[in-house]
Design a protein around this motif. Structure first.
Motif, mmCIF file in Angstrom:
data_model
loop_
_atom_site.group_PDB
_atom_site.id
_atom_site.type_symbol
_atom_site.label_atom_id
_atom_site.label_comp_id
_atom_site.label_asym_id
_atom_site.label_seq_id
_atom_site.Cartn_x
_atom_site.Cartn_y
_atom_site.Cartn_z
ATOM 1 N N VAL A 1 70.105 3.837 25.962
ATOM 2 C CA VAL A 1 69.450 5.150 26.047
ATOM 3 C C VAL A 1 68.225 5.192 25.147
ATOM 4 C CG1 VAL A 1 69.728 7.606 25.513
ATOM 5 C CG2 VAL A 1 71.531 6.401 26.755
ATOM 6 N N LEU A 2 68.346 4.694 23.929
ATOM 7 C CA LEU A 2 67.238 4.749 22.984
ATOM 8 C C LEU A 2 66.058 3.889 23.432
ATOM 9 C CD1 LEU A 2 69.260 4.642 19.663
ATOM 10 C CD2 LEU A 2 67.892 6.566 20.511
ATOM 11 N N LYS A 3 66.324 2.743 24.022
ATOM 12 C CA LYS A 3 65.233 1.859 24.465
ATOM 13 C C LYS A 3 64.379 2.502 25.553
ATOM 14 C CE LYS A 3 66.877 -2.622 23.041
ATOM 15 N NZ LYS A 3 67.097 -4.010 23.409
ATOM 16 N N ARG A 4 64.930 3.462 26.270
ATOM 17 C CA ARG A 4 64.176 4.135 27.340
ATOM 18 C C ARG A 4 63.338 5.303 26.826
ATOM 19 N NH1 ARG A 4 69.343 3.601 30.117
ATOM 20 N NH2 ARG A 4 69.691 5.790 29.734
ATOM 21 N N GLN A 5 63.480 5.657 25.545
ATOM 22 C CA GLN A 5 62.775 6.817 25.007
ATOM 23 C C GLN A 5 61.436 6.403 24.396
ATOM 24 O OE1 GLN A 5 64.216 9.638 25.913
ATOM 25 N NE2 GLN A 5 65.721 8.183 26.700
ATOM 26 N N PRO A 6 60.432 7.267 24.531
ATOM 27 C CA PRO A 6 59.148 6.980 23.886
ATOM 28 C C PRO A 6 59.276 7.057 22.361
ATOM 29 C CG PRO A 6 58.942 8.777 25.506
ATOM 30 C CD PRO A 6 60.402 8.481 25.349
ATOM 31 N N SER A 7 58.419 6.329 21.674
ATOM 32 C CA SER A 7 58.405 6.361 20.203
ATOM 33 C C SER A 7 58.105 7.766 19.709
ATOM 34 C CB SER A 7 57.349 5.397 19.670
ATOM 35 O OG SER A 7 57.686 4.075 20.008
ATOM 36 N N GLU A 8 58.738 8.124 18.593
ATOM 37 C CA GLU A 8 58.533 9.416 17.930
ATOM 38 C C GLU A 8 58.669 10.600 18.889
ATOM 39 O OE1 GLU A 8 55.014 9.403 15.493
ATOM 40 O OE2 GLU A 8 55.411 7.357 14.811
ATOM 41 N N SER A 9 59.712 10.557 19.721
ATOM 42 C CA SER A 9 59.902 11.614 20.723
ATOM 43 C C SER A 9 61.171 12.435 20.511
ATOM 44 C CB SER A 9 59.946 10.993 22.119
ATOM 45 O OG SER A 9 61.069 10.133 22.242
ATOM 46 N N VAL A 10 61.998 12.066 19.542
ATOM 47 C CA VAL A 10 63.294 12.711 19.344
ATOM 48 C C VAL A 10 63.310 13.403 17.991
ATOM 49 C CG1 VAL A 10 65.775 12.301 19.094
ATOM 50 C CG2 VAL A 10 64.460 11.037 20.813
ATOM 51 N N GLN A 11 63.746 14.671 17.971
ATOM 52 C CA GLN A 11 63.813 15.387 16.699
ATOM 53 C C GLN A 11 65.162 15.219 16.024
ATOM 54 O OE1 GLN A 11 63.149 19.630 16.775
ATOM 55 N NE2 GLN A 11 62.450 19.604 14.658
ATOM 56 N N MET A 12 66.241 15.069 16.804
ATOM 57 C CA MET A 12 67.551 14.944 16.191
ATOM 58 C C MET A 12 68.405 13.959 16.970
ATOM 59 S SD MET A 12 70.507 17.763 15.333
ATOM 60 C CE MET A 12 71.068 17.980 16.994
ATOM 61 N N GLY A 13 69.095 13.082 16.240
ATOM 62 C CA GLY A 13 70.060 12.172 16.831
ATOM 63 C C GLY A 13 71.418 12.389 16.210
ATOM 64 N N VAL A 14 72.455 12.325 17.040
ATOM 65 C CA VAL A 14 73.832 12.439 16.564
ATOM 66 C C VAL A 14 74.597 11.265 17.151
ATOM 67 C CG1 VAL A 14 75.925 13.842 16.523
ATOM 68 C CG2 VAL A 14 73.682 14.960 16.523
ATOM 69 N N THR A 15 75.251 10.504 16.298
ATOM 70 C CA THR A 15 75.991 9.344 16.783
ATOM 71 C C THR A 15 77.263 9.167 15.968
ATOM 72 O OG1 THR A 15 75.846 6.998 17.327
ATOM 73 C CG2 THR A 15 74.745 7.715 15.297
ATOM 74 N N SER A 16 78.193 8.474 16.533
ATOM 75 C CA SER A 16 79.419 8.109 15.842
ATOM 76 C C SER A 16 79.725 6.670 16.222
ATOM 77 C CB SER A 16 80.572 9.031 16.266
ATOM 78 O OG SER A 16 81.766 8.622 15.629
ATOM 79 N N PRO A 17 79.088 5.718 15.515
ATOM 80 C CA PRO A 17 79.283 4.319 15.892
ATOM 81 C C PRO A 17 80.719 3.865 15.690
ATOM 82 C CG PRO A 17 77.763 4.519 14.025
ATOM 83 C CD PRO A 17 78.214 5.886 14.388
ATOM 84 N N ALA A 18 81.077 2.875 16.458
ATOM 85 C CA ALA A 18 82.415 2.291 16.348
ATOM 86 C C ALA A 18 82.580 1.632 14.982
ATOM 87 C CB ALA A 18 82.588 1.247 17.446
ATOM 88 N N TYR A 19 83.797 1.612 14.480
ATOM 89 C CA TYR A 19 84.107 0.822 13.295
ATOM 90 C C TYR A 19 84.428 -0.589 13.755
ATOM 91 C CZ TYR A 19 84.593 5.140 10.633
ATOM 92 O OH TYR A 19 84.363 6.327 10.013
ATOM 93 N N PHE A 20 84.160 -1.571 12.915
ATOM 94 C CA PHE A 20 84.464 -2.951 13.289
ATOM 95 C C PHE A 20 85.968 -3.143 13.415
ATOM 96 C CE2 PHE A 20 85.387 -7.384 11.961
ATOM 97 C CZ PHE A 20 84.889 -7.996 13.089
ATOM 98 N N GLY A 21 86.381 -3.571 14.579
ATOM 99 C CA GLY A 21 87.781 -3.889 14.813
ATOM 100 C C GLY A 21 88.720 -2.710 14.819
#
Length: 151
Positions: free
Chosen positions: A16-36
């Protein structure tokens, strides 16, 4: 587009992020996976690295994918259960004290170029996992505006 404009982008963060233009997002919310920590239901395999390294095209896959291996003692939490022998992710599971586990090291490596595809958090080792997280957060940095924030 009249302010306030809100658009929710849901999906694999890196794609999703690779498809977005640079400096185009004001807020990101994520919850990355923990390893294992766990194998997420319905999560699709993601290719980390440049899939074109082996001469790949959109319609073709010239990689030589082989199963990724991890130390045999490492497992990932899949979920609480009292009886089960498989998981929708396709990982073989074992039961231990009422908890189903899946082996870390899922996914596949290309024997020619070394790129990996699989579920974030189930890489063969913690170094590859942190590299993948860094790739995702590099993309967050690229797309965030100067007044942007990331949670």
């Amino acid at each position: 587009m009249d302010p306030p404009f809100v658009e929710y982008l849901v999906g694999d963060a890196l794609s999703v992020l690779k498809r977005q233009p640079s400096e185009s997002v004001q807020m990101g919310v994520t919850s990355p996976a923990y390893f294992g920590a766990r194998a997420y239901r319905g999560q699709q395999e993601v290719v980390f690295g440049d899939p074109k390294v082996c001469g790949g095209t959109v319609g073709g896959d010239p990689h030589d994918w082989v199963p990724a291996k991890a130390p045999p003692t490492k497992t990932a939490l899949v979920g609480n259960t009292n009886s089960a022998s498989s998981h929708p992710s396709g990982y073989a599971v074992k039961q231990k004290a009422g908890v189903m586990t899946a082996p870390i090291g899922g996914g596949k490596l290309c024997s020619k170029c070394g790129i990996w595809k699989g579920n974030l958090g189930l890489e063969p080792d913690q170094h590859m996992f942190t590299d993948h997280l860094a790739d995702i957060f590099d993309e967050f940095k690229r797309v965030l505006r100067n007044d942007g924030i990331l949670f």
